[in-house]
Structure formats: structure tokens, C-alpha cells
Scaffold this motif. Structure first.
Motif, PDB file in Angstrom:
ATOM      1  N   LEU A   1      43.380  54.342 -33.898  1.00 32.15           N
ATOM      2  CA  LEU A   1      44.318  53.948 -35.108  1.00 32.15           C
ATOM      3  C   LEU A   1      44.173  55.068 -36.097  1.00 32.15           C
ATOM      4  N   VAL A   2      45.169  55.473 -36.862  1.00 27.34           N
ATOM      5  CA  VAL A   2      45.059  56.500 -37.622  1.00 27.34           C
ATOM      6  C   VAL A   2      45.785  55.997 -39.000  1.00 27.34           C
ATOM      7  N   LEU A   3      45.053  56.161 -40.298  1.00 31.61           N
ATOM      8  CA  LEU A   3      45.691  55.623 -41.465  1.00 31.61           C
ATOM      9  C   LEU A   3      45.837  56.701 -42.327  1.00 31.61           C
ATOM     10  N   VAL A   4      46.866  56.943 -42.658  1.00 36.90           N
ATOM     11  CA  VAL A   4      47.495  58.384 -43.436  1.00 36.90           C
ATOM     12  C   VAL A   4      47.765  57.966 -44.880  1.00 36.90           C
ATOM     13  N   ASP A   5      46.705  58.332 -45.768  1.00 38.38           N
ATOM     14  CA  ASP A   5      46.878  58.076 -47.178  1.00 38.38           C
ATOM     15  C   ASP A   5      47.409  56.622 -47.331  1.00 38.38           C
TER      16      ASP A   5
ATOM     17  N   VAL B   1      43.253  61.172 -45.732  1.00 36.93           N
ATOM     18  CA  VAL B   1      43.504  60.898 -47.124  1.00 36.93           C
ATOM     19  C   VAL B   1      44.053  62.223 -47.812  1.00 36.93           C
ATOM     20  N   GLY B   2      45.396  62.275 -48.494  1.00 37.02           N
ATOM     21  CA  GLY B   2      45.597  63.281 -49.069  1.00 37.02           C
ATOM     22  C   GLY B   2      44.835  63.637 -50.566  1.00 37.02           C
TER      23      GLY B   2
ATOM     24  N   ALA C   1      42.868  65.768 -46.405  1.00 40.23           N
ATOM     25  CA  ALA C   1      43.857  66.642 -46.246  1.00 40.23           C
ATOM     26  C   ALA C   1      44.214  67.316 -47.585  1.00 40.23           C
ATOM     27  N   GLU C   2      43.800  68.646 -47.617  1.00 47.11           N
ATOM     28  CA  GLU C   2      44.173  69.434 -48.986  1.00 47.11           C
ATOM     29  C   GLU C   2      44.742  70.646 -48.449  1.00 47.11           C
ATOM     30  N   PRO C   3      45.569  71.149 -49.607  1.00 48.87           N
ATOM     31  CA  PRO C   3      46.252  70.291 -50.617  1.00 48.87           C
ATOM     32  C   PRO C   3      47.332  69.601 -50.072  1.00 48.87           C
ATOM     33  N   ALA C   4      47.723  68.200 -50.389  1.00 49.61           N
ATOM     34  CA  ALA C   4      48.475  67.039 -50.125  1.00 49.61           C
ATOM     35  C   ALA C   4      48.441  66.126 -50.863  1.00 49.61           C
ATOM     36  N   GLY C   5      49.744  65.738 -51.212  1.00 48.94           N
ATOM     37  CA  GLY C   5      49.957  64.588 -52.005  1.00 48.94           C
ATOM     38  C   GLY C   5      50.190  63.637 -51.270  1.00 48.94           C
ATOM     39  N   HIS C   6      50.632  62.318 -51.574  1.00 48.06           N
ATOM     40  CA  HIS C   6      50.680  61.144 -50.981  1.00 48.06           C
ATOM     41  C   HIS C   6      51.483  61.437 -49.625  1.00 48.06           C
ATOM     42  N   LEU C   7      52.289  61.885 -49.609  1.00 49.04           N
ATOM     43  CA  LEU C   7      53.280  62.257 -48.206  1.00 49.04           C
ATOM     44  C   LEU C   7      52.578  63.443 -47.492  1.00 49.04           C
ATOM     45  N   VAL C   8      51.428  63.212 -46.901  1.00 46.52           N
ATOM     46  CA  VAL C   8      50.525  63.890 -46.318  1.00 46.52           C
ATOM     47  C   VAL C   8      51.297  64.670 -45.099  1.00 46.52           C
ATOM     48  N   MET C   9      52.001  63.805 -44.343  1.00 43.39           N
ATOM     49  CA  MET C   9      52.942  64.185 -43.358  1.00 43.39           C
ATOM     50  C   MET C   9      53.843  65.230 -43.500  1.00 43.39           C
TER      51      MET C   9
END
Length: 280
Positions: free
Chosen positions: A112-116, A222-223, A253-261
Motif C-alpha cells: 500500500l502506498v499513500l501519496v499525500d 508526502v509532498g 518528496a521534495e520539492p513537491a506540492g499536493h500533486l506529487v505524481m
């Protein structure tokens, strides 16, 4: 494909171990394009689908919940003839759905992977669910009748994506696809219904955590845009607490906003591959 009586738009690419990608509220299958390409290149079968009322899928006959969406993923995999364990990833609100799937279908979950992902420690609703759902339906009909999706839909989508990316980067989605999806009242109504059910879905996931242990290895990704403000620090802390609560690996994940993908597709793909490797 027709799944549980609802026509769903489904995209399946590649070969090898299966990864299921589910996008957040009001997003579409193509928002995973950069991640999907990387996973296919690494020998994975990637399954993407639009939930009812999203992308190119038909509307849902009833408001969605966490267990409903978990069952939809299972039914979709059955329809595709994919019965082995899968890595399931959910972005934002779809994190609730992915976690529900992992808890309700442990034998079918490799990782399971939860992305932001959405996170709610104590979900509360000011109004009854039926009233919120009715109001969302009425608002969706009014917005559609007023012609707002056709007039403002694509522009609203592009503005929302830009606001949700690091450095306010532009929306990379093809304009014809954006117009095809976001000029329709169907997508606006689908997003309003999911949003109206948000506190119920969050509460449902909390109940599942208490009743159904998580057997698969999990990652919370998390972004972070690099800011040091209170809101950014609090979001990181809440995501770290979520990882601790469900026994997941925590990654930023950096730099990243909410839309990490969209901002860090390489890191999202690595997290998915790492999670699957941990499962084996």
C-alpha cells in the motif's frame, strides 16, 4: 468496462506485477501518466481507472464510501482477470479508498502506498450525511444548468493544478483531454458528491483501522514544497503521525506540492517499486 453496473473508464498498460493507481478528488487517469510510464518501463502492469463521475466514467447511482470504493477496485481486478496480490496506491482522498482495500482484501494486497493522502484524526460532520448528499446533488444540477462546467471547467482545472504544484508549475495534461472531461457537469457532480461524503469516508477508514489490521507493507509519501511555515510543518507532522499510526514507512518528496505524481513522478515510482519489493 462495466463494473458493478457502472461503466468505468479503465487503462491497463504493461506486463508483470500489478500496480493499481487511483487519483484524488476531481482528478483523472491521465494525472498518473508520468508515474505509469516509469512503472511500465520497470516491468509492471499498471491499472488506472476513473471512479464514477470522474474522468470518462459514468456517474455513480449512490454516493461513494471507503468500503464501496475498495469493493470497486476488487471487482475491477476480477473483471480484468487479475487475481494475484497487487500494489495499490491512492492519492489524496483516494488514499482512504486504497487503505480500505488493503484492510478489506489483505490476500489481494501486496503493498500500500499513500501519496499525500487525506488524513483525518477526528472526522466530524456538521450536517447529516443525507442532507449533505442532497445538497451536493442539488448544487451539481444547478451548476450544470447554469452552464458553468462548459464555461469554466477547463480553466478551473488548470488553476487548481497550478495551485497544487511546486513552484506553481503548469498543468501538463493535454488540452483536449481536459476539455473532454472538465467541460461536463458529470465531473463536477462527481466531485461534489465525493466531497459531501468526505467525513463519512474518513470515519469509515478509522473504524476499519480498529477492526481490520493492515497486513501489507505500507508507505506514506508526502509532498513538501520546502516551506517552513506553520501549515507546511503541520501537514508534515500529520502525515508522519499517519505513518506511525498504520505502521508505514514515511518518506518526503521534495520539492513537491499536493500533486506529487506530477512534481516527483520518479520518487513516486520508486516508492511503489520499493513497497512491492518489501512485500516479496
Amino acid at each position: 468496462m462495466r463494473v458493478d453496473g457502472v461503466p468505468l473508464h479503465v487503462v491497463v498498460e504493461g506486463s508483470g506485477p500489478v500496480v493499481v493507481l487511483s487519483a484524488g478528488l476531481a482528478m483523472a487517469w491521465f494525472d498518473w501518466d508520468p508515474v505509469a510510464a516509469l512503472l511500465v518501463a520497470r516491468g509492471r502492469t499498471v491499472v488506472r481507472f476513473d471512479r464514477p463521475g470522474h474522468g470518462l466514467s459514468a456517474p455513480a447511482p449512490t454516493p461513494p464510501g471507503a468500503a464501496d470504493e475498495a469493493r470497486r477496485i476488487a471487482a475491477l481486478l476480477d473483471a480484468l482477470g487479475l487475481d494475484g496480490p497487487v500494489t495499490v496506491a491512492g492519492h489524496s482522498l483516494a488514499g482512504f479508498h486504497a487503505e480500505a482495500f488493503a484492510r478489506l482484501y489483505p490476500a489481494r494486497t501486496a503493498a500500500l502506498v499513500l501519496v499525500d493522502s487525506s488524513v483525518e484524526e477526528t472526522p466530524r460532520a456538521l450536517l447529516p450525511s443525507a442532507l449533505r448528499t442532497g445538497a451536493a446533488r442539488a448544487l451539481g444540477r444547478a451548476v450544470t444548468a447554469a452552464g458553468l462546467p462548459a464555461a469554466l471547467g477547463p480553466a478551473a482545472r488548470r488553476a487548481a493544478v497550478r495551485a497544487s504544484r511546486a513552484g506553481r508549475a503548469a498543468d501538463p495534461a493535454a488540452r483536449d483531454l481536459v476539455r473532454r472531461c472538465y467541460r461536463t457537469g458529470r465531473v463536477w457532480r462527481g466531485a461534489l458528491l465525493e466531497n459531501a461524503r468526505y467525513p463519512d469516508t474518513a470515519a469509515e477508514v478509522l473504524a476499519l483501522r480498529a477492526a481490520r489490521p493492515l497486513a501489507a507493507p505500507a508507505t506514506v509519501l508526502v509532498g513538501h514544497g520546502g516551506g517552513t511555515g506553520r501549515a507546511a510543518r503541520r501537514w508534515l507532522a500529520r502525515q508522519a503521525a499517519l505513518a506511525d499510526r498504520i505502521g508505514a514507512r514515511f518518506e518526503v518528496a521534495e520539492p513537491a506540492g499536493h500533486l506529487v505524481m506530477l512534481d516527483r513522478p520518479d520518487q513516486v515510482a520508486r516508492a511503489l517499486l520499493h513497497a512491492a519489493a518489501a512485500a516479496s
